[in-house]
Design a protein around this motif. Structure first.
Motif, PDB file in Angstrom:
ATOM      1  N   ILE A 158     -31.099  66.887   1.899  1.00  0.00           N
ATOM      2  CA  ILE A 158     -31.799  68.139   1.611  1.00  0.00           C
ATOM      3  C   ILE A 158     -31.665  68.521   0.139  1.00  0.00           C
ATOM      4  CG2 ILE A 158     -31.931  70.596   2.150  1.00  0.00           C
ATOM      5  CD1 ILE A 158     -33.038  68.766   4.335  1.00  0.00           C
ATOM      6  N   PRO A 159     -30.435  68.524  -0.466  1.00  0.00           N
ATOM      7  CA  PRO A 159     -30.318  68.832  -1.903  1.00  0.00           C
ATOM      8  C   PRO A 159     -31.106  67.867  -2.796  1.00  0.00           C
ATOM      9  CG  PRO A 159     -28.165  69.004  -0.859  1.00  0.00           C
ATOM     10  CD  PRO A 159     -29.102  68.411   0.153  1.00  0.00           C
ATOM     11  N   ILE A 160     -31.097  66.576  -2.465  1.00  0.00           N
ATOM     12  CA  ILE A 160     -31.861  65.613  -3.262  1.00  0.00           C
ATOM     13  C   ILE A 160     -33.352  65.900  -3.142  1.00  0.00           C
ATOM     14  CG2 ILE A 160     -32.559  63.184  -3.400  1.00  0.00           C
ATOM     15  CD1 ILE A 160     -29.677  62.431  -2.713  1.00  0.00           C
ATOM     16  N   GLY A 161     -33.807  66.178  -1.921  1.00  0.00           N
ATOM     17  CA  GLY A 161     -35.220  66.502  -1.718  1.00  0.00           C
ATOM     18  C   GLY A 161     -35.636  67.731  -2.504  1.00  0.00           C
ATOM     19  N   ALA A 186     -23.707  50.208  -8.863  1.00  0.00           N
ATOM     20  CA  ALA A 186     -24.640  51.056  -8.120  1.00  0.00           C
ATOM     21  C   ALA A 186     -24.286  52.526  -8.265  1.00  0.00           C
ATOM     22  CB  ALA A 186     -24.638  50.660  -6.639  1.00  0.00           C
ATOM     23  N   GLY A 187     -22.986  52.831  -8.329  1.00  0.00           N
ATOM     24  CA  GLY A 187     -22.568  54.215  -8.515  1.00  0.00           C
ATOM     25  C   GLY A 187     -23.046  54.790  -9.841  1.00  0.00           C
ATOM     26  N   VAL A 188     -22.988  53.977 -10.893  1.00  0.00           N
ATOM     27  CA  VAL A 188     -23.459  54.426 -12.211  1.00  0.00           C
ATOM     28  C   VAL A 188     -24.968  54.637 -12.193  1.00  0.00           C
ATOM     29  CG1 VAL A 188     -23.683  53.774 -14.635  1.00  0.00           C
ATOM     30  CG2 VAL A 188     -21.553  53.307 -13.411  1.00  0.00           C
ATOM     31  N   VAL A 189     -25.705  53.684 -11.611  1.00  0.00           N
ATOM     32  CA  VAL A 189     -27.166  53.789 -11.556  1.00  0.00           C
ATOM     33  C   VAL A 189     -27.586  55.021 -10.767  1.00  0.00           C
ATOM     34  CG1 VAL A 189     -29.280  52.683 -10.730  1.00  0.00           C
ATOM     35  CG2 VAL A 189     -27.498  51.304 -11.814  1.00  0.00           C
ATOM     36  N   GLY A 190     -26.959  55.255  -9.624  1.00  0.00           N
ATOM     37  CA  GLY A 190     -27.303  56.414  -8.807  1.00  0.00           C
ATOM     38  C   GLY A 190     -26.981  57.730  -9.491  1.00  0.00           C
ATOM     39  N   THR A 191     -25.864  57.784 -10.183  1.00  0.00           N
ATOM     40  CA  THR A 191     -25.466  59.018 -10.870  1.00  0.00           C
ATOM     41  C   THR A 191     -26.461  59.394 -11.962  1.00  0.00           C
ATOM     42  OG1 THR A 191     -23.144  58.500 -10.448  1.00  0.00           O
ATOM     43  CG2 THR A 191     -23.602  60.144 -12.147  1.00  0.00           C
ATOM     44  N   LEU A 251     -16.865  65.507   3.003  1.00  0.00           N
ATOM     45  CA  LEU A 251     -16.593  65.072   1.634  1.00  0.00           C
ATOM     46  C   LEU A 251     -17.833  65.236   0.767  1.00  0.00           C
ATOM     47  CD1 LEU A 251     -14.729  63.707  -0.430  1.00  0.00           C
ATOM     48  CD2 LEU A 251     -15.490  61.487   0.467  1.00  0.00           C
ATOM     49  N   GLY A 252     -18.994  64.904   1.339  1.00  0.00           N
ATOM     50  CA  GLY A 252     -20.233  65.087   0.594  1.00  0.00           C
ATOM     51  C   GLY A 252     -20.479  66.540   0.249  1.00  0.00           C
ATOM     52  N   GLY A 253     -20.214  67.432   1.221  1.00  0.00           N
ATOM     53  CA  GLY A 253     -20.381  68.858   0.949  1.00  0.00           C
ATOM     54  C   GLY A 253     -19.463  69.350  -0.157  1.00  0.00           C
ATOM     55  N   LEU A 254     -18.215  68.877  -0.157  1.00  0.00           N
ATOM     56  CA  LEU A 254     -17.265  69.264  -1.211  1.00  0.00           C
ATOM     57  C   LEU A 254     -17.737  68.770  -2.578  1.00  0.00           C
ATOM     58  CD1 LEU A 254     -13.852  68.527   0.575  1.00  0.00           C
ATOM     59  CD2 LEU A 254     -14.683  70.771  -0.174  1.00  0.00           C
ATOM     60  N   LEU A 255     -18.171  67.510  -2.641  1.00  0.00           N
ATOM     61  CA  LEU A 255     -18.622  66.944  -3.919  1.00  0.00           C
ATOM     62  C   LEU A 255     -19.869  67.648  -4.434  1.00  0.00           C
ATOM     63  CD1 LEU A 255     -18.044  63.137  -3.220  1.00  0.00           C
ATOM     64  CD2 LEU A 255     -16.762  64.594  -4.799  1.00  0.00           C
ATOM     65  N   ILE A 256     -20.785  67.987  -3.519  1.00  0.00           N
ATOM     66  CA  ILE A 256     -21.989  68.710  -3.934  1.00  0.00           C
ATOM     67  C   ILE A 256     -21.617  70.080  -4.498  1.00  0.00           C
ATOM     68  CG2 ILE A 256     -24.105  69.818  -3.085  1.00  0.00           C
ATOM     69  CD1 ILE A 256     -24.349  67.487  -1.110  1.00  0.00           C
ATOM     70  N   GLY A 257     -20.644  70.737  -3.854  1.00  0.00           N
ATOM     71  CA  GLY A 257     -20.191  72.032  -4.361  1.00  0.00           C
ATOM     72  C   GLY A 257     -19.543  71.936  -5.726  1.00  0.00           C
ATOM     73  N   GLY A 277     -19.945  69.173  -8.080  1.00  0.00           N
ATOM     74  CA  GLY A 277     -20.725  68.566  -9.156  1.00  0.00           C
ATOM     75  C   GLY A 277     -22.156  68.252  -8.808  1.00  0.00           C
ATOM     76  N   GLY A 278     -22.669  68.800  -7.701  1.00  0.00           N
ATOM     77  CA  GLY A 278     -24.040  68.510  -7.314  1.00  0.00           C
ATOM     78  C   GLY A 278     -24.144  67.175  -6.580  1.00  0.00           C
ATOM     79  N   TRP A 279     -25.341  66.853  -6.124  1.00  0.00           N
ATOM     80  CA  TRP A 279     -25.505  65.649  -5.310  1.00  0.00           C
ATOM     81  C   TRP A 279     -25.199  64.370  -6.081  1.00  0.00           C
ATOM     82  CZ3 TRP A 279     -28.942  62.111  -7.125  1.00  0.00           C
ATOM     83  CH2 TRP A 279     -29.967  62.554  -7.960  1.00  0.00           C
ATOM     84  N   ARG A 280     -25.301  64.397  -7.404  1.00  0.00           N
ATOM     85  CA  ARG A 280     -25.004  63.188  -8.181  1.00  0.00           C
ATOM     86  C   ARG A 280     -23.537  62.786  -8.076  1.00  0.00           C
ATOM     87  NH1 ARG A 280     -29.266  61.703 -11.451  1.00  0.00           N
ATOM     88  NH2 ARG A 280     -30.906  63.295 -11.688  1.00  0.00           N
ATOM     89  N   ALA A 281     -22.667  63.749  -7.778  1.00  0.00           N
ATOM     90  CA  ALA A 281     -21.247  63.435  -7.638  1.00  0.00           C
ATOM     91  C   ALA A 281     -20.990  62.512  -6.455  1.00  0.00           C
ATOM     92  CB  ALA A 281     -20.443  64.730  -7.481  1.00  0.00           C
ATOM     93  N   THR A 282     -21.870  62.551  -5.431  1.00  0.00           N
ATOM     94  CA  THR A 282     -21.675  61.671  -4.277  1.00  0.00           C
ATOM     95  C   THR A 282     -21.952  60.211  -4.634  1.00  0.00           C
ATOM     96  OG1 THR A 282     -23.964  61.959  -3.497  1.00  0.00           O
ATOM     97  CG2 THR A 282     -22.325  63.544  -2.723  1.00  0.00           C
TER      98      THR A 282
END
Length: 463
Positions: free
Chosen positions: A20-23, A74-79, A142-148, A150-155
């Motif tokens: 949802i945040p990415i969308g 892949a983590g760098v590319v996605g971020t 964990l995803g919810g914590l990371l989004i809170g 640093g945003g979805w890119r932190a995941t």
């Protein structure tokens, strides 16, 4: 072994609360962000058995190190991804990068069982299953914590330190190549590596999964391609001196085939819940990503407790039956949910789903360990994940089709009915599987330390 094997489930589940945040950030509806799920599973479903076969031949160390390094890339590319297309590409790379972890772990367990003469590494198998279940269930939180934070890119950035630690531990702890005799045997196998079989398997799987991502009559050519590739693959594997997948041995091992089918259905239910329920709690119920993950904590606690307790008991039939019933009950409760339901009802659904989450994965993993040809443990484990990911792909496309442009309550109920049907099928596959009544070693007619191809084939045939 545990860290390498959890890289895939952590990325499979953490994405649930980020869709949802990415969308919202990239202006993409659920039908498009679903490709973030499908891309990972497409790459992993293809890569797991291929990587598993290579591990069977060359050993786990080198392949684990190379593959896991791709996770960091892949983590760098996605971020840094500027759009949805690049983000999807990073998930494909991530899928291939996480392919070696689980087959390598199963191959190491088998080799240690052979070396030490201990027939039943039940404690280690349980620990491996618990590690995967822990990550799989805690991923949304964990995803919810990371989004809170640093945003979805932190995941996506999370993969960089995980990959670094996994590679360092692999360099320090994974056993190096064996003696000259074993290396020469692997060299002979490598010379007969079935590259045409792998290519045909890839064509079969890619065309099938592309159709499952968005089933529609206009894409009939994908099914035709899959059927043609399937026929060519069967002809090739039956003639190859060292086949990629030994269809004769696999075809004679009915219990293992049923286990693969059961895994596919189980993952349709599990991941329909993970993706569908999580999206609905955010968009249809109004929870934040953090609270949507928090609601699933009870499932995490129940799954771990059930795995630890049941892992001490031999046999898998009882675990599978209770897991099947748990899925059915949870789906029925999902059908009662509305936007006005209490939060405690959401917690109840998560609690019930914790039971099959803790039982099914452990029972399926143990089944493959004892049912597979010892010389093909890694590739058999990879095939288990392939069937599971096909189920996950079905779940992803089913959730996307059920919700359309918005994850509302009507879409959730539509999804729950499909999950209920899959749960009933899972129960039937378990009830009518007579091989589950035997202990693993007696069912195969062998013990884990028999290493020759002849013994393995004889044991599989007796199954």
């Amino acid at each position: 072994m545990m860290l390498g094997s959890v890289l895939n489930p952590i990325n499979s589940t953490i994405i649930a609360v980020t869709l949802i945040p990415i969308g919202d950030a990239l202006g993409a509806p659920p039908s498009q962000t679903a490709w973030l799920v499908s891309a990972l599973y497409l790459a992993t479903a293809l890569g797991q058995p291929v990587m598993g076969r290579l591990i069977d031949i060359f050993g786990p160390r080198g392949l684990f190190l190379v593959s896991t390094s791709l996770v960091g890339v892949a983590g760098v590319v996605g971020t840094l991804a500027p759009n949805l297309g690049v983000l999807i590409a990073s998930r494909v790379l991530l899928g291939f990068g996480t392919c070696a972890g689980y087959p390598a772990a199963m191959a190491l367990l088998r080799s240690e069982a052979r070396r030490t003469g201990q027939d039943s590494p039940g404690g280690v198998l349980t620990a491996l299953a618990v590690a995967n279940q822990t990550i799989a269930v805690i991923g949304p939180l964990l995803g919810g914590l990371l989004i809170g934070l640093g945003g979805w890119r932190a995941t996506f950035a999370l993969n960089v330190p995980l990959a670094v630690v996994a590679v360092l531990l692999g360099l320090l702890r994974l056993p190096k190549e064996a003696g000259a005799e074993v290396s020469a045997h692997r060299g002979r196998l490598a010379a007969r590596l079935d590259l045409p079989g792998m290519a045909l398997f890839a064509a079969l799987l890619v065309s099938l999964l592309l159709f499952l991502m968005n089933p529609h009559p206009r894409d009939w050519y994908l099914l035709v391609t899959a059927a043609a590739a399937s026929a060519a693959f069967a002809v090739r594997e039956l003639r190859a001196p060292t086949p990629f997948i030994d269809l004769r041995v696999l075809g004679g091992n009915t219990p293992l085939l049923i286990t693969y089918g059961r895994a596919l259905v189980a993952y349709v239910v599990a991941y329909s819940f993970l993706y569908g329920f999580t999206q609905w709690t955010e968009e249809g119920f109004g929870l934040s990503p953090f609270h949507a993950g928090l609601v699933q904590i009870p499932m995490f606690l129940v799954a771990i407790g059930v795995s630890v307790v049941s892992g001490r008991r031999e046999g898998v039939r009882g675990k599978l039956l209770v897991g099947a019933l748990g899925q059915i009950v949870a789906c029925v409760v999902m059908l009662t949910l509305t936007g006005g339901s209490s939060v405690w009802t959401l917690v109840l659904v998560a609690l019930i789903f914790g039971v099959p989450q803790g039982l099914n994965n452990l029972a399926l993993q143990n089944s493959v360990y004892f049912q597979a040809d010892p010389e093909r443990t890694a590739s058999s484990a990879g095939l288990l994940r392939t069937f599971a990911y096909i189920g996950s792909m079905v779940a992803s496309s089913t959730a996307a089709a059920s919700f359309g442009q918005r994850a509302d309550t009507g879409g959730l109920h539509h999804l729950a009915w499909i999950m209920l049907g899959a749960g009933v099928l899972y129960l039937l596959l378990t009830v009518f599987d007579r091989a589950l009544g035997r202990t693993p070693d007696r069912a195969l007619g062998r013990t884990p330390d028999r290493a020759t191809d002849g013994d393995a084939s004889a044991g599989t045939s007796s199954a």
